[in-house]
Design a protein around this motif. Structure first.
Motif, mmCIF file in Angstrom:
data_model
loop_
_atom_site.group_PDB
_atom_site.id
_atom_site.type_symbol
_atom_site.label_atom_id
_atom_site.label_comp_id
_atom_site.label_asym_id
_atom_site.label_seq_id
_atom_site.Cartn_x
_atom_site.Cartn_y
_atom_site.Cartn_z
ATOM 1 N N PHE A 8 0.823 -1.209 0.000
ATOM 2 C CA PHE A 8 0.000 0.000 0.000
ATOM 3 C C PHE A 8 0.857 1.258 0.000
ATOM 4 O O PHE A 8 0.484 2.268 -0.610
ATOM 5 N N SER A 9 2.004 1.209 0.678
ATOM 6 C CA SER A 9 2.909 2.356 0.660
ATOM 7 C C SER A 9 3.429 2.620 -0.746
ATOM 8 O O SER A 9 3.543 3.769 -1.176
ATOM 9 N N SER A 10 3.737 1.537 -1.459
ATOM 10 C CA SER A 10 4.221 1.678 -2.836
ATOM 11 C C SER A 10 3.105 2.162 -3.752
ATOM 12 O O SER A 10 3.328 3.032 -4.609
ATOM 13 N N LEU A 11 1.903 1.610 -3.563
ATOM 14 C CA LEU A 11 0.772 2.028 -4.394
ATOM 15 C C LEU A 11 0.399 3.479 -4.120
ATOM 16 O O LEU A 11 -0.037 4.193 -5.029
ATOM 17 N N TYR A 12 0.587 3.916 -2.880
ATOM 18 C CA TYR A 12 0.297 5.307 -2.523
ATOM 19 C C TYR A 12 1.132 6.277 -3.359
ATOM 20 O O TYR A 12 0.662 7.364 -3.721
ATOM 21 N N LEU A 13 2.361 5.878 -3.695
ATOM 22 C CA LEU A 13 3.217 6.735 -4.513
ATOM 23 C C LEU A 13 3.055 6.492 -6.004
ATOM 24 O O LEU A 13 3.418 7.343 -6.811
ATOM 25 N N LEU A 14 2.508 5.327 -6.385
ATOM 26 C CA LEU A 14 2.394 4.983 -7.805
ATOM 27 C C LEU A 14 1.009 5.251 -8.390
ATOM 28 O O LEU A 14 0.888 5.650 -9.549
ATOM 29 N N VAL A 15 -0.035 5.038 -7.575
ATOM 30 C CA VAL A 15 -1.398 5.161 -8.107
ATOM 31 C C VAL A 15 -1.758 6.599 -8.487
ATOM 32 O O VAL A 15 -2.297 6.828 -9.580
ATOM 33 N N PRO A 16 -1.490 7.619 -7.633
ATOM 34 C CA PRO A 16 -1.834 8.991 -8.051
ATOM 35 C C PRO A 16 -1.187 9.428 -9.362
ATOM 36 O O PRO A 16 -1.883 9.942 -10.249
ATOM 37 N N PRO A 17 0.135 9.236 -9.568
ATOM 38 C CA PRO A 17 0.706 9.603 -10.871
ATOM 39 C C PRO A 17 0.118 8.824 -12.032
ATOM 40 O O PRO A 17 0.015 9.345 -13.149
ATOM 41 N N PHE A 18 -0.290 7.573 -11.768
ATOM 42 C CA PHE A 18 -0.886 6.734 -12.805
ATOM 43 C C PHE A 18 -2.310 7.183 -13.138
ATOM 44 O O PHE A 18 -2.691 7.256 -14.315
ATOM 45 N N LEU A 19 -3.101 7.515 -12.104
ATOM 46 C CA LEU A 19 -4.518 7.840 -12.324
ATOM 47 C C LEU A 19 -4.756 9.290 -12.723
ATOM 48 O O LEU A 19 -5.700 9.579 -13.463
ATOM 49 N N ASN A 20 -3.936 10.207 -12.219
ATOM 50 C CA ASN A 20 -4.205 11.631 -12.457
ATOM 51 C C ASN A 20 -4.376 11.985 -13.930
ATOM 52 O O ASN A 20 -5.369 12.622 -14.301
ATOM 53 N N PRO A 21 -3.440 11.611 -14.825
ATOM 54 C CA PRO A 21 -3.650 11.962 -16.243
ATOM 55 C C PRO A 21 -4.845 11.251 -16.855
ATOM 56 O O PRO A 21 -5.519 11.813 -17.733
ATOM 57 N N LEU A 22 -5.154 10.028 -16.390
ATOM 58 C CA LEU A 22 -6.315 9.305 -16.910
ATOM 59 C C LEU A 22 -7.610 9.982 -16.481
ATOM 60 O O LEU A 22 -8.529 10.168 -17.287
ATOM 61 N N VAL A 23 -7.686 10.363 -15.209
ATOM 62 C CA VAL A 23 -8.896 11.008 -14.679
ATOM 63 C C VAL A 23 -9.108 12.362 -15.337
ATOM 64 O O VAL A 23 -10.192 12.667 -15.843
ATOM 65 N N TYR A 24 -8.071 13.195 -15.364
ATOM 66 C CA TYR A 24 -8.219 14.537 -15.932
ATOM 67 C C TYR A 24 -8.379 14.481 -17.445
ATOM 68 O O TYR A 24 -9.091 15.302 -18.033
ATOM 69 N N GLY A 25 -7.723 13.512 -18.075
ATOM 70 C CA GLY A 25 -7.882 13.370 -19.521
ATOM 71 C C GLY A 25 -9.285 12.957 -19.908
ATOM 72 O O GLY A 25 -9.830 13.405 -20.926
ATOM 73 N N ALA A 26 -9.904 12.117 -19.061
ATOM 74 C CA ALA A 26 -11.252 11.623 -19.373
ATOM 75 C C ALA A 26 -12.329 12.630 -18.989
ATOM 76 O O ALA A 26 -13.347 12.755 -19.673
ATOM 77 N N LYS A 27 -12.127 13.368 -17.884
ATOM 78 C CA LYS A 27 -13.184 14.221 -17.358
ATOM 79 C C LYS A 27 -13.075 15.680 -17.776
ATOM 80 O O LYS A 27 -14.032 16.428 -17.625
ATOM 81 N N THR A 28 -11.920 16.112 -18.299
ATOM 82 C CA THR A 28 -11.761 17.512 -18.701
ATOM 83 C C THR A 28 -11.875 17.618 -20.214
ATOM 84 O O THR A 28 -11.014 17.125 -20.951
#
Length: 312
Positions: free
Chosen positions: A279-299
């Motif tokens: 979970f510590s590793s995912l905490y640092l990996l998931v936001p950079p992975f999801l941010n462009p996908l979320v903003y790319g899809a919703k903006t």
């Protein structure tokens, strides 16, 4: 027996063991981690290129998004190459000073990311609650000042742990870190000396940064929702709410993973080590992975430019 006879004095090299209990399958765990990092690198780089090249996107919301992209790239690059070196190449050693440098980068850019998320929440608050005054309030000068303050705050708060470890802690029980990257508490737990100052300061920074930012983010969105639900037209309400969905998704995944990692590291004695490290590793990996996908899809504006770039 003196402390120096049973401990290591100022070790020059530390050993990262990766994910305790899952050493036999670390080579397979590295595959999704590498994929997430490459997608984060590609997605955030594309966001940056679009925001820099398109003059219509030189607005506060997109400038903050660009700052977030830079932060995500640095965060991912700080941990993934070394992590894959442990998983795939079986190179767990890291110089003590390099370990502190990695720790400094991680905690500095975590703090910067939290500050940028707060700035984005305030940006949406002013844009929705005070639309006529938005351009007068959120000028490019203010955006620059916010970026400078967020960066300076992170540097000031992240520096003392490095100094405390380097100058105060000289004797260590072991040089083996039960983690996949250099994290403050993971290093402090190795020490054979009094580490109460380190622990207290770590708690102070966590609550000062995450607590302060989260409180103001929550208050901003409470005000936003109150304003949105007062709008007379259903279409206007949906349009205003839709601009916030991407931000809310990013806030939730960042802070939920952050608090889980923080509390299990300090109070989760009964949590299996491999669960905490994952979970510590995912905490640092998931936001950079999801941010462009979320903003790319919703903006919408970014989505249009992404499609245009891919088609060209």
């Amino acid at each position: 027996m003196s402390i120096s006879n049973v401990t290591v004095f100022m070790p020059s090299v530390l050993t990262l063991i990766g994910i305790p209990g899952l050493e036999s399958v670390q080579c397979w765990i590295g595959i999704p981690f590498c994929a997430m990092y490459l997608i984060a690198l590609f997605g955030n780089s594309m966001l940056l290129i679009i925001i820099v090249s398109e003059r219509s996107l030189h607005e506060p919301m997109y400038i903050f998004l660009g700052m977030l992209g830079v932060t995500d790239i640095v965060l991912g690059t700080s941990i993934v190459p070394k992590m894959l070196g442990i998983f795939w190449l079986h190179v767990p050693e890291i110089y003590f000073d390099s370990c502190l440098l990695q720790m400094g980068f991680i905690h500095t850019f975590q703090c910067i990311e939290s500050g940028i998320l707060l700035a984005m929440a305030l940006d949406r608050y002013v844009a929705i609650c005070y639309p006529l005054r938005y351009t007068a309030i959120f000028t490019h000068l203010l955006v620059t000042q916010i970026g400078a303050v967020v960066t300076l705050r992170a540097a000031i708060l992240a520096a003392p742990p490095l100094v405390l470890i380097k100058c105060r802690l000289q004797f260590y029980h072991t040089t083996i870190i039960s983690h996949s990257y250099c994290e403050h508490m993971a290093i402090v737990k190795l020490a054979a000396e009094d580490v109460r100052v380190n622990k207290i300061y770590g708690l102070f920074v966590a609550f000062a940064v995450a607590g302060f930012d989260l409180i103001f983010i929550t208050l901003s969105y409470i005000q936003i929702f109150i304003t949105v639900f007062r709008l007379p037209q259903k279409e206007a309400r949906w349009k205003a709410f839709n601009t916030c969905i991407a931000h809310i998704c990013v806030f939730l995944q960042f802070y939920l993973l952050a608090f889980f990692s923080f509390f299990t590291h300090r109070f989760g004695a009964h949590v299996s080590p491999y669960i905490h490290i994952l979970f510590s590793s995912l905490y640092l990996l998931v936001p950079p992975f999801l941010n462009p996908l979320v903003y790319g899809a919703k903006t919408k504006q970014i989505r249009i430019h992404v499609v245009k770039m891919l088609c060209s």
